[in-house]
Design a protein around this motif. Structure first.
Motif, PDB file in Angstrom:
ATOM      1  N   ASN A 162      26.324  42.755  41.336  1.00  0.00           N
ATOM      2  CA  ASN A 162      27.281  41.902  40.331  1.00  0.00           C
ATOM      3  C   ASN A 162      26.052  41.957  39.078  1.00  0.00           C
ATOM      4  O   ASN A 162      25.819  40.821  38.676  1.00  0.00           O
ATOM      5  N   ASP A 200      34.470  44.166  43.700  1.00  0.00           N
ATOM      6  CA  ASP A 200      35.115  43.032  43.766  1.00  0.00           C
ATOM      7  C   ASP A 200      35.687  42.742  45.154  1.00  0.00           C
ATOM      8  O   ASP A 200      36.790  43.696  45.413  1.00  0.00           O
ATOM      9  N   ARG A 201      35.332  42.034  45.784  1.00  0.00           N
ATOM     10  CA  ARG A 201      35.980  41.494  47.105  1.00  0.00           C
ATOM     11  C   ARG A 201      35.111  40.542  47.875  1.00  0.00           C
ATOM     12  O   ARG A 201      34.009  40.570  48.221  1.00  0.00           O
ATOM     13  N   LYS A 265      34.762  40.332  35.360  1.00  0.00           N
ATOM     14  CA  LYS A 265      34.616  39.735  36.529  1.00  0.00           C
ATOM     15  C   LYS A 265      33.644  38.873  36.697  1.00  0.00           C
ATOM     16  O   LYS A 265      33.567  37.788  37.363  1.00  0.00           O
ATOM     17  N   HIS A 273      32.953  30.977  40.524  1.00  0.00           N
ATOM     18  CA  HIS A 273      31.971  30.700  41.545  1.00  0.00           C
ATOM     19  C   HIS A 273      31.021  29.808  41.575  1.00  0.00           C
ATOM     20  O   HIS A 273      30.662  28.623  42.367  1.00  0.00           O
ATOM     21  N   LYS A 349      21.545  34.705  39.337  1.00  0.00           N
ATOM     22  CA  LYS A 349      23.030  34.938  38.916  1.00  0.00           C
ATOM     23  C   LYS A 349      23.466  34.411  37.555  1.00  0.00           C
ATOM     24  O   LYS A 349      24.505  35.053  36.986  1.00  0.00           O
ATOM     25  N   ARG A 353      26.020  35.364  34.311  1.00  0.00           N
ATOM     26  CA  ARG A 353      27.355  34.964  34.379  1.00  0.00           C
ATOM     27  C   ARG A 353      27.568  33.842  33.359  1.00  0.00           C
ATOM     28  O   ARG A 353      28.976  33.635  32.950  1.00  0.00           O
TER      29      ARG A 353
HETATM   30  C1  CS2 Z   1      29.725  35.254  44.812  1.00  0.00           C
HETATM   31  C2  CS2 Z   1      30.196  36.759  44.876  1.00  0.00           C
HETATM   32  O1  CS2 Z   1      27.954  34.645  46.151  1.00  0.00           O
HETATM   33  C3  CS2 Z   1      28.085  34.947  44.984  1.00  0.00           C
HETATM   34  O2  CS2 Z   1      27.649  34.911  44.064  1.00  0.00           O
HETATM   35  O3  CS2 Z   1      30.125  35.074  43.512  1.00  0.00           O
HETATM   36  O4  CS2 Z   1      29.445  37.380  45.954  1.00  0.00           O
HETATM   37  C4  CS2 Z   1      31.591  37.077  44.867  1.00  0.00           C
HETATM   38  O5  CS2 Z   1      32.170  36.578  46.062  1.00  0.00           O
HETATM   39  C5  CS2 Z   1      31.750  38.486  45.009  1.00  0.00           C
HETATM   40  O6  CS2 Z   1      31.202  39.103  43.793  1.00  0.00           O
HETATM   41  C6  CS2 Z   1      33.394  38.710  44.475  1.00  0.00           C
HETATM   42  O7  CS2 Z   1      33.579  40.106  44.514  1.00  0.00           O
END
Ligand code: CS2
Length: 453
Positions: A162, A200-201, A265, A273, A349, A353
């Motif tokens: 990501n 994405d999953r 995404k 998240h 992250k 984001r």
């Molecule tokens: C989540 C991702 O753990 C995290 O930071 O935001 O692992 C998220 O579940 C995946 O990118 C979904 O595709």
């Protein structure tokens, strides 16, 4: 790399077919097994029994444990799809070989194999910053050097983490590590294609009980099943000079520019998240679904999405459709996606984001996004709890508890974005304000997760 058509009777695994290895993967975790290995399985299935499909040699990243468990069952495993109305399961056998990434010879031989056309990566956000001798980047450089020495054909390196422009990030990482070897750099430039992807999953860590569920659904006693949601998406951009599976069969999309999809995404799902994770943990919630049922978290999420909308390059109707799907994915209470798991490594992250959205809003002349600032503030408080798992922020965490809101914000933002000129001063002020606010309301926030660190 040995691989043949033999089935797995010898090990007692239910393997029906072993496809020749044409893909090497680094980072053998649940996400790879729920995503790329599943796409490849669907392609292999669609090609029919007689055809040679695409086998994967999957190498572990840091710890060899996952390889040992999988190898003991001939790399066949159960993928449990957990919808909000029930589970379904299937066996995945697209991984032909599961191996310890620390086995340098095996790794170099695999990447150098002329039959191999693709290297895929799931090495986490943090993996792209590490240039140490044991890092994923260093391993890739060693693999590519072996491939050059073997005179093997060009290859595609496909990042599945990501990060925005993840293909370019890998290229820069490898070029940096190989900078003392002009001949290797030249070979890499001429022979390696760096593919960028949006993956994405939602794949939370499986629980011991999932082993019983897997056995019940398939009859195979799997020591390491993977649990995932029914939804899946993969958008890729870049060339595959030695060929690739027809991943489109499983719904993957190939586009000229993946950047808008990555932003969509990262700024909606992943940022959402992180918001639910840091705010939810402060409020004593444990999972994404629980946070979705808490009005304070949910309102913060909706506010965050409203802030991202004007800097996304999609029509409103399309964003609306995306958000409707995201709400129901996040509400799936049967997926026990733990906030603690999402909260880890926030220092890596949050920049793509949250901070990128803040910068884009500033550039567009839009007012500061309050929800984004609140997420950073909640992360700062999270760092002072005993739940924190973030090696890059460990030193900072110890100092934050005692510092005033302004100092805490300054230090925390400096970690997220070392160049202060890239942080909108109005955003920094808003983080300070939100941090003071959250601390003031600390009494209404559960104190359960706080305590001696
Ligand atoms: C989540 C991702 O753990 C995290 O930071 O935001 O692992 C998220 O579940 C995946 O990118 C979904 O595709």
């Amino acid at each position: 790399m040995t691989s043949d058509d033999s089935a797995g009777e010898a090990s007692g695994s239910p393997r029906a077919k072993r496809h020749p290895v044409r893909i090497v993967h680094l980072g053998l975790g649940a996400f790879h097994r729920a995503h790329q290995a599943w796409y490849t399985q669907v392609v292999n299935d669609s090609a029919g029994d007689g055809a040679d499909g695409w086998g994967i040699a999957a190498f572990t990243g840091r710890s060899p444990d996952a390889a040992a468990v999988l190898a003991a069952q001939d790399a066949v495993y159960t993928l449990i799809e957990r919808g909000d109305d029930g589970d379904s399961a299937r066996l995945i056998e697209s991984i032909s070989v599961a191996a310890d990434g620390g086995d340098e010879q095996l790794w170099a031989d695999a990447v150098a194999d002329p039959a191999v056309a693709i290297v895929t990566l799931t090495i986490t956000e943090a993996g792209y910053r590490d240039t140490g001798a044991a890092s994923a980047g260093a391993r890739l450089v060693r693999g590519l050097r072996a491939r050059r020495d073997a005179g093997a054909p060009p290859i595609a390196v496909v990042s599945c983490d990501n990060l925005p422009e993840n293909g370019g990030v890998v290229r820069d990482l490898l070029r940096g590590i190989a900078s003392g070897e002009p001949a290797l750099l030249e070979w890499i430039d001429a022979n390696v294609s760096f593919v960028s992807t949006m993956v994405d999953r939602i794949t939370p860590a499986a629980k011991p009980h999932d082993r019983e569920i897997a056995l019940e659904l398939t009859g195979f006693a799997d020591a390491a099943p993977v649990v995932t949601e029914p939804f899946s998406e993969w958008v890729l951009s870049g060339s595959f000079p030695s060929g690739r599976p027809d991943w489109e069969v499983a719904g993957a999309r190939f586009v000229d520019d993946v950047a808008p999809f990555e932003r969509r995404k990262l700024w909606l799902l992943n940022a959402g998240h992180s918001t639910l994770a840091y705010l939810g943990l402060l409020r004593g919630r444990a999972t994404i679904a629980e946070a979705m049922a808490d009005d304070v978290c949910r309102d913060a999420l909706e506010e965050l999405w409203t802030e991202a909308r004007p800097v996304l390059s999609f029509e409103d109707a399309e964003v609306d459709a995306q958000l409707a799907v995201l709400r129901s994915r996040f509400e799936n209470a049967r997926i026990q996606h733990r906030l603690i798991q999402i909260a880890q490594d926030g220092s890596q992250k949050l920049p793509p984001r949250i901070l990128d959205v803040a910068s884009e809003r500033a550039k567009a002349g839009l007012p500061v996004g309050i929800a984004g600032a609140r997420t950073v503030a909640a992360w700062i408080i999270h760092l002072t709890t005993r739940d924190v798992r973030d090696p890059a922020a460990a030193a900072l965490a110890a100092a934050l508890d005692l510092a005033d809101a302004e100092t805490s914000t300054r230090e925390a933002l400096a970690l997220l974005r070392p160049d202060p000129s890239l942080v909108d001063p109005a955003f920094a002020r808003e983080v300070t304000r939100q941090l003071a606010e959250l601390r003031r309301h600390d009494a209404s926030i559960t104190t359960e997760s706080r305590g001696a660190r």
